[in-house]
Write a protein that holds these residues in place. Structure first.
Motif, PDB file in Angstrom:
ATOM      1  N   ASP A  98      52.344  -8.518  94.550  1.00  0.00           N
ATOM      2  CA  ASP A  98      53.630  -8.635  95.239  1.00  0.00           C
ATOM      3  C   ASP A  98      53.701  -9.967  95.992  1.00  0.00           C
ATOM      4  O   ASP A  98      54.712 -10.655  95.976  1.00  0.00           O
TER       5      ASP A  98
ATOM      6  N   ILE B 180      60.663  -9.071  97.100  1.00  0.00           N
ATOM      7  CA  ILE B 180      60.367  -7.632  97.021  1.00  0.00           C
ATOM      8  C   ILE B 180      61.661  -6.863  96.744  1.00  0.00           C
ATOM      9  O   ILE B 180      61.650  -5.850  96.048  1.00  0.00           O
TER      10      ILE B 180
ATOM     11  N   PHE C 239      50.509   5.283 101.896  1.00  0.00           N
ATOM     12  CA  PHE C 239      50.161   6.526 102.613  1.00  0.00           C
ATOM     13  C   PHE C 239      48.733   6.486 103.147  1.00  0.00           C
ATOM     14  O   PHE C 239      47.805   6.087 102.458  1.00  0.00           O
TER      15      PHE C 239
ATOM     16  N   MET D   9      55.766  16.549 107.263  1.00  0.00           N
ATOM     17  CA  MET D   9      55.563  16.528 105.818  1.00  0.00           C
ATOM     18  C   MET D   9      55.251  17.919 105.280  1.00  0.00           C
ATOM     19  O   MET D   9      55.601  18.245 104.146  1.00  0.00           O
TER      20      MET D   9
ATOM     21  N   LEU E  98      55.687  -7.703  86.357  1.00  0.00           N
ATOM     22  CA  LEU E  98      54.621  -8.527  86.951  1.00  0.00           C
ATOM     23  C   LEU E  98      53.519  -8.752  85.912  1.00  0.00           C
ATOM     24  O   LEU E  98      53.288  -7.884  85.068  1.00  0.00           O
TER      25      LEU E  98
END
Ligand SMILES: NC(=O)C1=CN([C@@H]2O[C@H](COP(=O)(O)OP(=O)(O)OC[C@H]3O[C@@H](n4cnc5c(N)ncnc54)[C@H](O)[C@@H]3O)[C@@H](O)[C@H]2O)[C@@H](O)CC1
Ligand SMILES: [K+]
Length: 496
Positions: free
Chosen positions: A28, A38, A138, A146, A214
């Motif tokens: 990225d 992005i 995460f 959650m 990419l």
């Protein structure tokens, strides 16, 4: 040997590259530095997800897209817009609050500009639920908020699809506190290590890889049948036993004589020209009945290493059926320091030692998770939860090739690259299958070492169990079946 019972289904036939979270972030960063923002990458991700997922969806279904606060949620926003653009009944939901990521916020602004709405709560029954809550960002713990969301997910009969990673699963690690069980996961750019680790891998369902434009630069990837075919040595004409090298197998003890037979059979059927077994006399006496094709030297004779039969060996494998002790350690040190051929170390030959740097010929270690735990000082669970990283780190720091066995065997090279094998089944979770693999590696290395050989050995070893399971219950398979099936498998795959 510990083998975990879940199967990885990989949709399509494309190569599966495996990216650690930091490699994705680096991709990225490189893209951003070159002007590919992005925001654009997220747009690409949304399009790639739409293209892949729409094959599983139809327009009458009620589709709930759960979006989180980060860029995984951003992907969910773009996907929702595209589904709505194309007439799907998509509903964008932010059950954990609106996006905090700047890029996701920009995409949400555009989504609203298009006249589309969102909500903050799930309601009623959905035909499809899409998890865009968390991706590679995460980190545990799995919060109370959650858990509410997960309960809804679990109770629903919807088709369940995850974006990039099932939420609650980490990118690099296998441990899971709680996570969203998916039927399908669409991985962006490549798979993440946790798809091949336990228990995380069980949450992914069928894996789909989507291209977001990419360049592919992964250090690890899944080894495929195409790879085996592309690297398999060409058949040779006008051959004699010298063409295929002499392999030396140091294996077997009174307590474990069968290991020598299994490894020896592995080496011979894998094509070694001549096999010399260095073992105890009583072991040789029993081995010769099953393996009359090998020659034997008595390892209890102090002069055994001067035996003319081992003056010209092409590779050595040490360890099956042996217990670690000082004399074995000294023997291994001699081979590591003095020999210029591949050294394969397994079972009793594995210990917490260092390896000479700059050695011309490779050293291949074949630990199962218990042995890897022993030589690294970790627990077996720690090894399995992080096996790709661990095998890679060990291979780099000790300048060896590591074949870390078990479900999804990892083949890691000293340069930091490697492969993951996905063939095999529970038929291999039996004593002796590792000895057979060591023998196969010896058989292949004696004919001329190439790095791909370790991956081919593991791939085909796993395939024998799959071929066995076509007609028989995998639980009934024996290690000795592997080399009975091997010739049929090679013929079937048209390998010589
Ligand atoms: N090259 C790629 O593959 C691209 C991937 N994208 C997506 O971007 C995702 C990664 O985005 P992010 O880095 O924003 O990560 P996530 O979308 O996984 O979310 C991270 C956010 O969640 C929070 N968080 C993490 N653990 C938490 C916990 N236990 N409890 C509560 N909050 C927690 C973090 O503080 C952060 O705000 C990828 O998984 C993928 O879906 C694309 O959008 C862009 C390009
Ligand atoms: K997700």
């Amino acid at each position: 040997m510990i083998v975990f019972l879940y199967t990885i289904f990989i949709g399509g036939l494309m190569n599966v590259n495996i990216y650690f979270a930091e490699e994705i972030r680096e991709c990225d960063r490189l893209a951003e530095d070159s002007g590919l923002s992005i925001f654009s990458l997220m747009e690409n991700s949304g399009h790639a997800l739409f293209e892949g997922m729409s094959k599983l969806l139809h327009k009458k279904q009620r589709i709930g897209i759960l979006a989180g606060g980060g860029n995984n949620g951003g992907d969910g926003i773009v996907l929702s817009r595209l589904l709505l653009n194309h007439g799907y009944k998509a509903e964008l939901i932010f059950p954990l609050g609106l996006p905090s990521s700047r890029v996701a916020q920009d995409h949400l602004d555009y989504y609203k500009t298009c006249g589309y709405r969102y909500s903050t709560e799930m309601e009623g029954e959905y035909d499809v639920l899409i998890d865009g809550l968390f991706g590679i960002g995460f980190r545990p713990p799995f919060t109370k908020q959650m858990i509410g969301c997960l309960d809804f997910w679990k109770k629903s009969n919807a088709l369940k699809i995850a974006i990039d990673i099932p939420s609650g699963v980490e990118a690099n690690h296998g441990r899971v506190e709680a996570a969203f069980q998916a039927d399908h996961t669409f991985c962006l750019h490549g798979a993440k290590p946790s798809a091949f680790l336990y228990p995380s891998g069980t949450y992914y369902g069928e894996l789909h890889i989507v291209d977001i434009g990419l360049p592919q630069r992964a250090r690890f990837r899944v080894w495929t049948e195409e790879d085996v075919r592309g690297t398999w040595p060409a058949a040779k004409d006008y051959t004699h036993k010298g063409t295929f090298g002499t392999g030396l197998l140091i294996a077997g003890s009174r307590q474990m004589p069968g290991c020598a037979i299994l490894a020896g059979t592995g080496a011979m059927r894998a094509g070694v020209g001549k096999l010399v077994m260095a073992t105890e006399k009583t072991v040789a006496d029993s081995c010769v009945i099953s393996l009359p094709e090998a020659t034997y030297v008595d390892r209890e004779d102090s002069q055994w290493r001067k035996d003319p039969s081992i003056s010209k060996i092409a590779a050595v494998a040490i360890g099956p059926g042996l217990k670690p002790d000082d004399s074995l350690e000294n023997l291994i040190t001699d081979f590591l320091e003095e020999s210029e051929f591949p050294v394969i170390l397994d079972a009793g030959a594995l210990s917490e030692r260092s390896y000479p740097k700059g050695r011309k010929s490779p050293v291949i270690l074949t630990p199962h998770p218990g042995e890897m735990a022993r030589i690294t000082g970790k627990t077996v669970a720690e090894v399995n939860e992080n096996r790709i990283q661990l095998a890679s780190d060990y291979a780099i720091s000790h300048h060896v090739t590591v074949v870390l066995k078990g479900m999804n065997t990892v083949i890691a090279f000293p340069d930091g690259t490697g492969f993951v094998n996905v063939t095999g089944n529970r038929g291999l979770s039996k004593g002796g299958t590792g000895d057979t693999l060591t023998g196969i590696l010896l058989g292949m290395a004696s004919q001329g070492y190439q790095p791909s050989m370790a991956a081919n050995a593991v791939y085909l070893h796993g395939k024998t169990a799959e071929l066995y399971a076509e007609e028989k219950a995998p639980s009934s398979m024996l290690a000795s079946d592997i080399m009975q099936i091997w010739p049929v498998l090679l013929r079937k795959m048209e390998l010589s």
